[in-house]
Motif scaffolding. Structure first.
Motif, PDB file in Angstrom:
ATOM      1  N   GLU A 343       0.822  -1.227   0.000  1.00  0.00           N
ATOM      2  CA  GLU A 343       0.000   0.000   0.000  1.00  0.00           C
ATOM      3  C   GLU A 343       0.854   1.274   0.000  1.00  0.00           C
ATOM      4  O   GLU A 343       0.327   2.373   0.016  1.00  0.00           O
ATOM      5  CB  GLU A 343      -0.899   0.011   1.246  1.00  0.00           C
ATOM      6  CG  GLU A 343      -1.999  -1.028   1.180  1.00  0.00           C
ATOM      7  CD  GLU A 343      -2.591  -1.299   2.569  1.00  0.00           C
ATOM      8  OE1 GLU A 343      -2.405  -0.477   3.484  1.00  0.00           O
ATOM      9  OE2 GLU A 343      -3.217  -2.359   2.707  1.00  0.00           O
ATOM     10  N   SER A 345       2.838   4.180  -1.428  1.00  0.00           N
ATOM     11  CA  SER A 345       2.846   4.839  -2.748  1.00  0.00           C
ATOM     12  C   SER A 345       4.284   5.082  -3.219  1.00  0.00           C
ATOM     13  O   SER A 345       5.239   5.045  -2.417  1.00  0.00           O
ATOM     14  CB  SER A 345       2.119   6.175  -2.657  1.00  0.00           C
ATOM     15  OG  SER A 345       2.881   7.045  -1.837  1.00  0.00           O
ATOM     16  N   GLN A 346       4.411   5.384  -4.493  1.00  0.00           N
ATOM     17  CA  GLN A 346       5.738   5.653  -5.062  1.00  0.00           C
ATOM     18  C   GLN A 346       6.350   6.906  -4.419  1.00  0.00           C
ATOM     19  O   GLN A 346       7.548   6.969  -4.166  1.00  0.00           O
ATOM     20  CB  GLN A 346       5.595   5.837  -6.567  1.00  0.00           C
ATOM     21  CG  GLN A 346       6.911   5.793  -7.301  1.00  0.00           C
ATOM     22  CD  GLN A 346       7.032   6.898  -8.329  1.00  0.00           C
ATOM     23  OE1 GLN A 346       6.026   7.328  -8.906  1.00  0.00           O
ATOM     24  NE2 GLN A 346       8.239   7.359  -8.569  1.00  0.00           N
ATOM     25  N   LYS A 347       5.444   7.873  -4.103  1.00  0.00           N
ATOM     26  CA  LYS A 347       5.898   9.121  -3.473  1.00  0.00           C
ATOM     27  C   LYS A 347       6.493   8.845  -2.085  1.00  0.00           C
ATOM     28  O   LYS A 347       7.541   9.374  -1.718  1.00  0.00           O
ATOM     29  CB  LYS A 347       4.704  10.070  -3.360  1.00  0.00           C
ATOM     30  CG  LYS A 347       5.064  11.520  -3.330  1.00  0.00           C
ATOM     31  CD  LYS A 347       3.826  12.358  -3.451  1.00  0.00           C
ATOM     32  CE  LYS A 347       4.008  13.643  -2.677  1.00  0.00           C
ATOM     33  NZ  LYS A 347       2.771  14.259  -2.303  1.00  0.00           N
TER      34      LYS A 347
END
Ligand SMILES: Cc1cc2nc3c(=O)[nH]c(=O)nc-3n(C[C@H](O)[C@H](O)[C@H](O)COP(=O)(O)OP(=O)(O)OC[C@H]3O[C@@H](n4cnc5c(N)ncnc54)[C@H](O)[C@@H]3O)c2cc1C
Length: 434
Positions: A343, A345-347
């Motif tokens: 879960e 995120s790439q950020k």
């Protein structure tokens, strides 16, 4: 026979006394403590990193202040001469990682014993509990010293080897600076150097006891500089001057560091501290994975995430960092410890990469002279002849060791400076005509 007084039975003083005696002088050493080499005793964590085995040309790259001034002294009596002296006088030495030289016994007391024995062999008188309180001059020439504020002793030459200001309990309280000033010498402001740094960020203290190897640090000075900027006033072609924050590189290095209850220490940080100047603001950037670029680290983290996509964030972090660092990384990245990696995120992942490559710490100061390995500053070098260590102001007045404005990084360099300058001062004082 020249009558020479050496002030201080530390590294420089004992070497100066031995060399002066070898060159035919009658030598008396005055030491305020009840024994010799109190500072040598605590060097190298009680093992005494007596010198460095690096090539003399490379030696100077590790000298922070006084490099050129030290050429004659160090080329004249380098680490090979020092090692030969100790080995010949019965103290076997060994070379360890980083070309650091130690006594085979791992006891600094053996270095002291060797020097004391060498002084006894040469019939050098050592007066303990004898604090030199002033030096007397006859116009521009040394003529006497006063001991314990009462006994005036006539001498031909004096070698001041009183050390710096660090670890005052070892006898170093800046007496040499007073003597030098009274003789007309300029003394550069003294600062603690090779000293642990205090840090603003609380997370840093929570890592107390954690030692990190193979990390990189970059220290930057945050300076406020005036910048001429055109603003609204551009219309009226008026210039306004504003202050802008500018970052100037101060130090970059790689190695080992330690977190403490006040901030940071360890060899890498001690070296960084030699670039620290009081009154200036510094930021330290710590790279936990210097062998990997950001892209390589990201790929590694993606692989870890894919392998354990049902795992929690904290569990993946445990594979990347020492256990103590995990809660700090959670705090700094702002990602919940129990979040499933699938879960994330790439950020968020990018934030983990950025934090790993750049943990930012604000330096609030140093731990001061009580924890400094050396003193930065001291007697101005322009007024000392580098070929003899004699004062350019008063004849027969010599200086050696840390009392002068010379210092170097850790690794046996500072003691080598004391041996080399002590040797040269002893030789010159015994040989010169007054
Ligand atoms: C904790 C610590 C660890 C260190 N480890 C190392 C290491 O492993 N390797 C390394 O290269 N360097 C090391 N250093 C640095 C090194 O010890 C010093 O640079 C070196 O000892 C300086 O030698 P010196 O002779 O100039 O002064 P000192 O060795 O400090 O000697 C000065 C002497 O003068 C005496 N004195 C002062 N004033 C008077 C007076 N008025 N009358 C009579 N006597 C006086 C003092 O009592 C003292 O005995 C370390 C320093 C510290 C504090």
């Amino acid at each position: 026979m020249k009558n020479i007084a050496v002030i201080g039975a530390g590294a420089a003083g004992m070497m100066a006394a031995i060399t002066a005696a070898d060159n035919g002088a009658k030598v008396t050493v005055y030491e305020k403590n009840e024994k010799a080499g109190k500072k040598i005793y605590i060097t190298g964590k009680g093992r005494c990193n007596v010198t460095t085995n690096v090539d003399t040309n490379d030696f100077f790259g590790n000298v922070r202040r006084g490099e050129k001034f030290l050429y004659s002294a160090v080329y004249g009596y380098d680490h090979t001469s020092v090692m030969e002296f100790f080995e010949k006088n019965g103290c076997a030495l060994k070379v360890e990682r980083g070309e650091r030289v130690f006594p085979v016994s791992d006891h600094s007391s053996d270095i002291i014993k060797t020097l004391v024995f060498a002084m006894q062999k040469r019939h050098i008188r050592v007066k303990y509990g004898s604090e030199v309180t002033s030096i007397g001059f006859d116009e521009d020439k040394v003529c006497s010293i006063t001991v314990n504020d009462k006994d005036v002793i006539n001498v031909d030459a004096v070698i001041v080897c009183t050390g710096g200001l660090s670890y005052e309990s070892t006898g170093c309280s800046g007496d040499g600076y007073r003597f030098a000033k009274k003789a007309g010498h300029k003394v550069e402001k003294c600062y603690p150097s090779l000293v642990p740094l205090t840090i603003k960020e609380n997370w840093c203290m929570s890592l107390q006891g954690l030692s990190l190897k193979n990390v990189a640090v970059k220290m930057e000075e945050e300076a406020l500089v005036k910048s001429e900027e055109t603003s609204n006033a551009e219309i009226s072609s008026e210039k306004s001057s504003k202050k802008k924050k500018k970052k100037k590189p101060a130090y970059e290095g790689f190695g080992e560091m330690l977190f403490t209850h006040f901030g940071i220490s360890g060899p890498l940080i001690l070296t960084a501290s030699t670039f620290y100047e009081e009154g200036k603001k510094y930021i330290l950037h710590l790279d936990l994975k210097p062998a990997l670029s950001k892209e390589q680290l990201d790929k590694r983290i993606i692989r870890d995430f894919e392998k354990g996509n049902r795992k929690e964030y904290q569990s993946i972090l445990r594979g990347l960092f020492p256990a103590k660092l995990v809660p700090v990384m959670i705090e700094l990245t702002g990602i919940s410890a129990d979040k499933k990696v699938s879960e994330i995120s790439q950020k968020d992942r990018q934030r983990l990469v950025d934090t790993t490559k750049d943990m930012v710490m604000h330096v609030t100061g140093t731990r001061g002279f009580k924890e400094a390995i050396v003193t930065r500053g001291g007697i101005n070098l322009k007024e000392i002849n580098p070929s003899t260590m004699e004062s350019r102001i008063k004849k027969g007045l010599y200086f050696a060791g840390e009392v002068m404005d010379v210092d170097a990084v850790t690794g046996g360099y500072n003691l080598q400076i004391a041996w080399s300058t002590g040797h040269l001062a002893g030789e010159s004082a015994a040989g010169n005509e007054y």
